[in-house]
Each structure stands twice: as structure tokens, then as C-alpha cells.
Write an enzyme that holds these catalytic residues in place. Sequence first.
Site, PDB file in Angstrom:
ATOM      1  N   GLU A  93       0.755  -1.202   0.031  1.00  0.00           N
ATOM      2  CA  GLU A  93       0.063   0.030   0.032  1.00  0.00           C
ATOM      3  C   GLU A  93       0.835   1.071  -0.042  1.00  0.00           C
ATOM      4  O   GLU A  93       1.942   1.197   0.540  1.00  0.00           O
ATOM      5  CB  GLU A  93      -0.846   0.128   1.140  1.00  0.00           C
ATOM      6  CG  GLU A  93      -0.186  -0.149   2.531  1.00  0.00           C
ATOM      7  CD  GLU A  93      -1.448   0.014   3.676  1.00  0.00           C
ATOM      8  OE1 GLU A  93      -2.389  -1.103   3.737  1.00  0.00           O
ATOM      9  OE2 GLU A  93      -1.792   1.002   4.294  1.00  0.00           O
ATOM     10  N   CYS A 106       3.268   8.621   0.601  1.00  0.00           N
ATOM     11  CA  CYS A 106       3.961   7.825   1.624  1.00  0.00           C
ATOM     12  C   CYS A 106       3.948   6.510   1.287  1.00  0.00           C
ATOM     13  O   CYS A 106       2.921   5.946   0.648  1.00  0.00           O
ATOM     14  CB  CYS A 106       2.908   7.984   2.970  1.00  0.00           C
ATOM     15  SG  CYS A 106       3.565   6.724   4.184  1.00  0.00           S
ATOM     16  N   CYS A 113       6.565  -6.522   7.334  1.00  0.00           N
ATOM     17  CA  CYS A 113       7.613  -6.146   8.197  1.00  0.00           C
ATOM     18  C   CYS A 113       7.968  -7.152   9.402  1.00  0.00           C
ATOM     19  O   CYS A 113       7.002  -7.888   9.753  1.00  0.00           O
ATOM     20  CB  CYS A 113       7.273  -4.735   8.865  1.00  0.00           C
ATOM     21  SG  CYS A 113       8.438  -3.923   9.983  1.00  0.00           S
ATOM     22  N   CYS A 117       6.507  -4.111  16.108  1.00  0.00           N
ATOM     23  CA  CYS A 117       5.916  -3.088  16.933  1.00  0.00           C
ATOM     24  C   CYS A 117       4.523  -3.412  17.150  1.00  0.00           C
ATOM     25  O   CYS A 117       3.766  -3.809  16.581  1.00  0.00           O
ATOM     26  CB  CYS A 117       6.205  -1.693  16.125  1.00  0.00           C
ATOM     27  SG  CYS A 117       7.575  -1.007  15.907  1.00  0.00           S
ATOM     28  N   CYS A 120       1.429  -1.541  15.717  1.00  0.00           N
ATOM     29  CA  CYS A 120       1.327  -1.416  14.080  1.00  0.00           C
ATOM     30  C   CYS A 120       0.816  -2.617  13.289  1.00  0.00           C
ATOM     31  O   CYS A 120       1.229  -3.910  13.645  1.00  0.00           O
ATOM     32  CB  CYS A 120       2.411  -1.175  13.516  1.00  0.00           C
ATOM     33  SG  CYS A 120       2.894  -0.832  11.927  1.00  0.00           S
ATOM     34  N   GLY A 160       7.175  -1.553   6.240  1.00  0.00           N
ATOM     35  CA  GLY A 160       8.234  -2.013   6.305  1.00  0.00           C
ATOM     36  C   GLY A 160       9.144  -1.208   7.000  1.00  0.00           C
ATOM     37  O   GLY A 160       8.966   0.029   7.541  1.00  0.00           O
ATOM     38  N   GLU A 161      10.406  -1.628   7.285  1.00  0.00           N
ATOM     39  CA  GLU A 161      11.424  -0.881   7.844  1.00  0.00           C
ATOM     40  C   GLU A 161      12.487  -0.670   7.151  1.00  0.00           C
ATOM     41  O   GLU A 161      13.488  -1.552   6.482  1.00  0.00           O
ATOM     42  CB  GLU A 161      12.284  -1.665   9.027  1.00  0.00           C
ATOM     43  CG  GLU A 161      13.293  -1.106   9.636  1.00  0.00           C
ATOM     44  CD  GLU A 161      13.365   0.327  10.024  1.00  0.00           C
ATOM     45  OE1 GLU A 161      12.512   0.773  10.453  1.00  0.00           O
ATOM     46  OE2 GLU A 161      14.140   0.980   9.665  1.00  0.00           O
ATOM     47  N   SER A 192      11.750   7.226   7.683  1.00  0.00           N
ATOM     48  CA  SER A 192      11.514   6.746   9.068  1.00  0.00           C
ATOM     49  C   SER A 192      11.795   5.564   9.546  1.00  0.00           C
ATOM     50  O   SER A 192      11.766   4.550   8.901  1.00  0.00           O
ATOM     51  CB  SER A 192       9.982   7.054   9.330  1.00  0.00           C
ATOM     52  OG  SER A 192       9.565   6.567  10.591  1.00  0.00           O
ATOM     53  N   SER A 215      11.366   6.618  15.294  1.00  0.00           N
ATOM     54  CA  SER A 215       9.972   6.217  15.708  1.00  0.00           C
ATOM     55  C   SER A 215      10.465   5.990  17.307  1.00  0.00           C
ATOM     56  O   SER A 215      11.092   4.762  17.459  1.00  0.00           O
ATOM     57  CB  SER A 215       9.470   5.022  15.112  1.00  0.00           C
ATOM     58  OG  SER A 215       8.915   5.225  13.923  1.00  0.00           O
ATOM     59  N   LEU A 216      10.233   6.732  18.151  1.00  0.00           N
ATOM     60  CA  LEU A 216      10.574   6.719  19.367  1.00  0.00           C
ATOM     61  C   LEU A 216       9.594   6.033  20.266  1.00  0.00           C
ATOM     62  O   LEU A 216       9.682   4.944  20.884  1.00  0.00           O
ATOM     63  CB  LEU A 216      11.200   7.733  20.024  1.00  0.00           C
ATOM     64  CG  LEU A 216      11.742   8.014  21.298  1.00  0.00           C
ATOM     65  CD1 LEU A 216      13.241   7.309  20.925  1.00  0.00           C
ATOM     66  CD2 LEU A 216      12.194   9.379  21.906  1.00  0.00           C
ATOM     67  N   HIS A 217       8.627   6.893  20.398  1.00  0.00           N
ATOM     68  CA  HIS A 217       7.451   6.151  21.088  1.00  0.00           C
ATOM     69  C   HIS A 217       7.465   5.697  22.517  1.00  0.00           C
ATOM     70  O   HIS A 217       6.449   5.563  23.096  1.00  0.00           O
ATOM     71  CB  HIS A 217       6.819   4.897  20.192  1.00  0.00           C
ATOM     72  CG  HIS A 217       6.512   5.244  18.651  1.00  0.00           C
ATOM     73  ND1 HIS A 217       6.076   6.460  18.613  1.00  0.00           N
ATOM     74  CD2 HIS A 217       6.762   4.244  17.859  1.00  0.00           C
ATOM     75  CE1 HIS A 217       6.050   6.125  17.052  1.00  0.00           C
ATOM     76  NE2 HIS A 217       6.392   4.853  16.732  1.00  0.00           N
ATOM     77  N   ASN A 291      -3.521   5.195  15.842  1.00  0.00           N
ATOM     78  CA  ASN A 291      -4.481   4.684  15.014  1.00  0.00           C
ATOM     79  C   ASN A 291      -4.943   3.404  15.342  1.00  0.00           C
ATOM     80  O   ASN A 291      -4.067   2.622  15.465  1.00  0.00           O
ATOM     81  CB  ASN A 291      -4.158   4.648  13.491  1.00  0.00           C
ATOM     82  CG  ASN A 291      -4.552   5.960  12.957  1.00  0.00           C
ATOM     83  OD1 ASN A 291      -5.315   6.607  12.811  1.00  0.00           O
ATOM     84  ND2 ASN A 291      -3.194   6.316  12.286  1.00  0.00           N
ATOM     85  N   CYS A 334      -0.945   2.472   9.261  1.00  0.00           N
ATOM     86  CA  CYS A 334       0.199   1.602   8.621  1.00  0.00           C
ATOM     87  C   CYS A 334      -0.458   0.165   8.488  1.00  0.00           C
ATOM     88  O   CYS A 334      -0.515  -0.510   9.594  1.00  0.00           O
ATOM     89  CB  CYS A 334       1.427   1.637   9.253  1.00  0.00           C
ATOM     90  SG  CYS A 334       2.028   3.207   9.505  1.00  0.00           S
TER      91      CYS A 334
HETATM   92  N1  SAH Z   1       9.498   1.272  10.072  1.00  0.00           N
HETATM   93  C1  SAH Z   1       9.493   2.531   9.994  1.00  0.00           C
HETATM   94  C2  SAH Z   1       8.394   3.305   9.050  1.00  0.00           C
HETATM   95  C3  SAH Z   1       7.028   2.660   8.980  1.00  0.00           C
HETATM   96  S1  SAH Z   1       5.867   3.174  10.101  1.00  0.00           S
HETATM   97  C4  SAH Z   1       9.496   2.868  11.562  1.00  0.00           C
HETATM   98  O1  SAH Z   1       9.318   2.324  12.558  1.00  0.00           O
HETATM   99  O2  SAH Z   1       9.634   4.332  11.608  1.00  0.00           O
HETATM  100  C5  SAH Z   1       5.672   4.929  10.184  1.00  0.00           C
HETATM  101  C6  SAH Z   1       5.038   5.248  11.695  1.00  0.00           C
HETATM  102  O3  SAH Z   1       4.086   5.234  11.919  1.00  0.00           O
HETATM  103  C7  SAH Z   1       6.135   5.090  12.741  1.00  0.00           C
HETATM  104  O4  SAH Z   1       6.658   6.049  13.695  1.00  0.00           O
HETATM  105  C8  SAH Z   1       5.264   3.941  13.448  1.00  0.00           C
HETATM  106  O5  SAH Z   1       5.760   3.765  14.751  1.00  0.00           O
HETATM  107  C9  SAH Z   1       3.843   4.753  13.076  1.00  0.00           C
HETATM  108  N2  SAH Z   1       2.976   3.838  13.286  1.00  0.00           N
HETATM  109  C10 SAH Z   1       2.777   2.491  12.975  1.00  0.00           C
HETATM  110  N3  SAH Z   1       1.543   2.013  13.496  1.00  0.00           N
HETATM  111  C11 SAH Z   1       0.723   3.092  13.896  1.00  0.00           C
HETATM  112  C12 SAH Z   1      -0.486   3.279  14.432  1.00  0.00           C
HETATM  113  N4  SAH Z   1      -1.170   2.240  14.757  1.00  0.00           N
HETATM  114  N5  SAH Z   1      -1.024   4.387  14.941  1.00  0.00           N
HETATM  115  C13 SAH Z   1       0.113   5.630  14.933  1.00  0.00           C
HETATM  116  N6  SAH Z   1       1.388   5.235  14.393  1.00  0.00           N
HETATM  117  C14 SAH Z   1       1.820   4.103  13.958  1.00  0.00           C
END
Ligand code: SAH
Length: 346
Positions: A93, A106, A113, A117, A120, A160-161, A192, A215-217, A291, A334
Site C-alpha cells: 500500500e 507515503c 515487516c 511493533c 502497528c 516496512g523498515e 522513518s 520512531s521513538l514512542h 490509530n 500503517c
Molecule cells: N518502520 C519505520 C517506518 C514505518 S511506520 C518506522 O518504524 O519508523 C511509520 C510511523 O507510523 C512510525 O513512527 C510507526 O511507529 C507509526 N505507526 C505505526 N502504526 C501506527 C499506529 N497504529 N498508530 C500510530 N502510528 C503508527
Amino acid sequence: MNKKDLRSLSLDELKNAAEDCGEKTYRGSQVYEWLHKRCADGLDEMTNVPKSFRNRISEDYELYDLEVIKVLRDEEDGTCKFLLKTVDDNVIESVLMKYEHGFSACISSQVGCRMGCSFCASTIGGRIRDLTAGEMAEQIYAMQKSENVRISNIVVMGTGEPFDNYDSFVRFYEIITGKEGQNISGRNITVSTCGIVEKIRELADRHFALTLAISLHAPYDELRKKIMPVANRYSIEEIMDACDYFFERTGRRVTFEYSLISEVNDSRECAERLAKLLKGKNSHVNLIPVNPVKERDYKRSGQENISAFKKLLEKNGINVTIRRGMGKNIDAACGQLRRSYIKGEL
Ligand code: SAH
């Protein structure tokens, strides 16, 4: 996929391929232009290239085209989500977003992937394969052609990463920014990563003009490990060191993404620890209200919490924005659309 992807070759490689076939190097440049400037779908379109050369190329190469199988439109904000089929029948996608200043895409870097996480949807079925550089570029070309627009901004934030497919990502960056192709400015490209430290450093040494997003979170390792398995491999300290190095080498400030998940990482304590971690750094924080994904039971933080989190960071002098949720009406998180398709819900 018996042959290699012609669209992934650099200009120099195509020139060499021409020479190897006993042709002048400019024949290679012509093919490159057809592929990356005019976004040709097949060798038949390249009418000014001798048929004999085209035949020789097709002995070793094919085009890993992407077929548009579905376009979902959010009528409210104009966002289009594309489901694209690869030559080996995988589905990926990509998203096209309309902003005041133009169109932004995007794109995905892998089919699935393997980073795992927990919030995701992209990672649920694991990683199937890497996308080629040509397939990354083709996502841009396919969306441009389908909607008859020109894309000026790219975020590599789809499934994907990208740093788990690092060489193809670098190749893609060189192709898409090249003046013989789409000539998209590196400044308009963001990649990212969940924080693959060695690759952050390697990329820094390339001096590309792009934006790096991490992507710190979570502001500390113990919490990060609970939601991102990659945190068992790299500590936040190692990531921060690599980001400092990136800034030193490129002068580009790093973006930190932080998806706010209710009662997981949205407390005042988390905000304080994040502020402490980033204080004095030339950085930018992007807060993303999570999301919700069907397969997970995470909830989005309330509006008040989101605002309080943002205010606390701002009080500490940190640049922060809340990501505008786009495409809410069309499974924008995603990997969700791809999942729905695989499960036969579309
Ligand atoms: N693998 C890469 C890029 C893909 S995800 C990465 O980890 O950065 C792009 C961004 O969306 C990342 O910050 C990821 O953590 C975030 N993301 C993934 N699923 C999500 C969700 N359900 N809600 C909010 N952000 C999300």
C-alpha cells in the site's frame, strides 16, 4: 521475477549495460530517461531506442511493475490510499496526500515487516520480502499516473523498515532525486526508522539532504521494550548518539515520532522524561494520536492528554507538532488496508 529489476539500475549501471551490449553509452541514458523521467511501463514504449538493444536488455532484465488494484479516496481531505500488486502477486500500500504546497506520497519499503511493533498493523503477518529500489520508485510513478499529478514530497513511512532494506533505500533515494529522473529534492524526502543504529550512522556519512525521523514512542528503554521489540537490540542512548552524529554530519535536525497510546506512554511522567531526553537538542517531535488497529486493543489518548503532553514539551523549549490525521475514513493506519485486503474484507 526470474530476471533482475531494470528500474533499480542506476544511470551509470545502465550506461555500462549499453556498452556491454556493444551500444553507445547514451543508449543507456535514453532507457534511464524513459524509465525515470517519462515513467514508461514497458520497453515497447521506448521507440527511439534500437529494438536490438531493447531485446538484449530483456534477456537479463524485466520491469517489476506495480498494478493499481484499488484506490480508496477520502472525499473529505482528498487523501488516496492505493493497493498495488507486485509482479509476484504480493500486495503493498501507498498513500497520496494533498497539501497546500502540492502532493506528498507515503511509500512502503518492504512487503510486510519483521520489526514487531505492538501497535502497528504492518508487522502482523511478518516480512515477506524486501521491495526493490525500482518498486519504491514505481509506487511514486504509479500514483502520479493514476491521478495525473506531480508528487513533490515523499515520506518512507509505509509498510516496512527502510533500514532493514538499507541498500535498496539508498538506491531509491539516488534514483528519485537524480536530475535525469524525477529530480525530487532530498529536502522533501523523509525516511522513518524504528532506530537501526548502524544504518543511521551509515546514512549520516552519505550527507544526503533528507530528513531522518526516528520512531521513538517511549522515553525510556523499559517502556520502549514493551511496545517495540527492536528496543532489545538498541538502547535509546545509542539511538540518541547516532542522531547527534547524524546532525553533526548533515546539519539536519532529526524528527522524533511519538504515537500516543492511552495509558501506555501518555502520562505526565512520560512527557517529562521525553522533555529531559530531548532538551537542548536541535530536534522536532511529531505526536501521533495512535490509530487503533483491529487486532490490538490500544486506545488513542484523549484530546486533553494530547494537549497537556504537547504543552509540557513546549514549556521545555522543544519543537512539537501533532500530526494531522489524514485519510481517517479509509483505514489510514500503517498496513491496515493491506491487512483488510489479505483477509478478504475488501
Ligand atoms: N518502520 C519505520 C517506518 C514505518 S511506520 C518506522 O518504524 O519508523 C511509520 C510511523 O507510523 C512510525 O513512527 C510507526 O511507529 C507509526 N505507526 C505505526 N502504526 C501506527 C499506529 N497504529 N498508530 C500510530 N502510528 C503508527
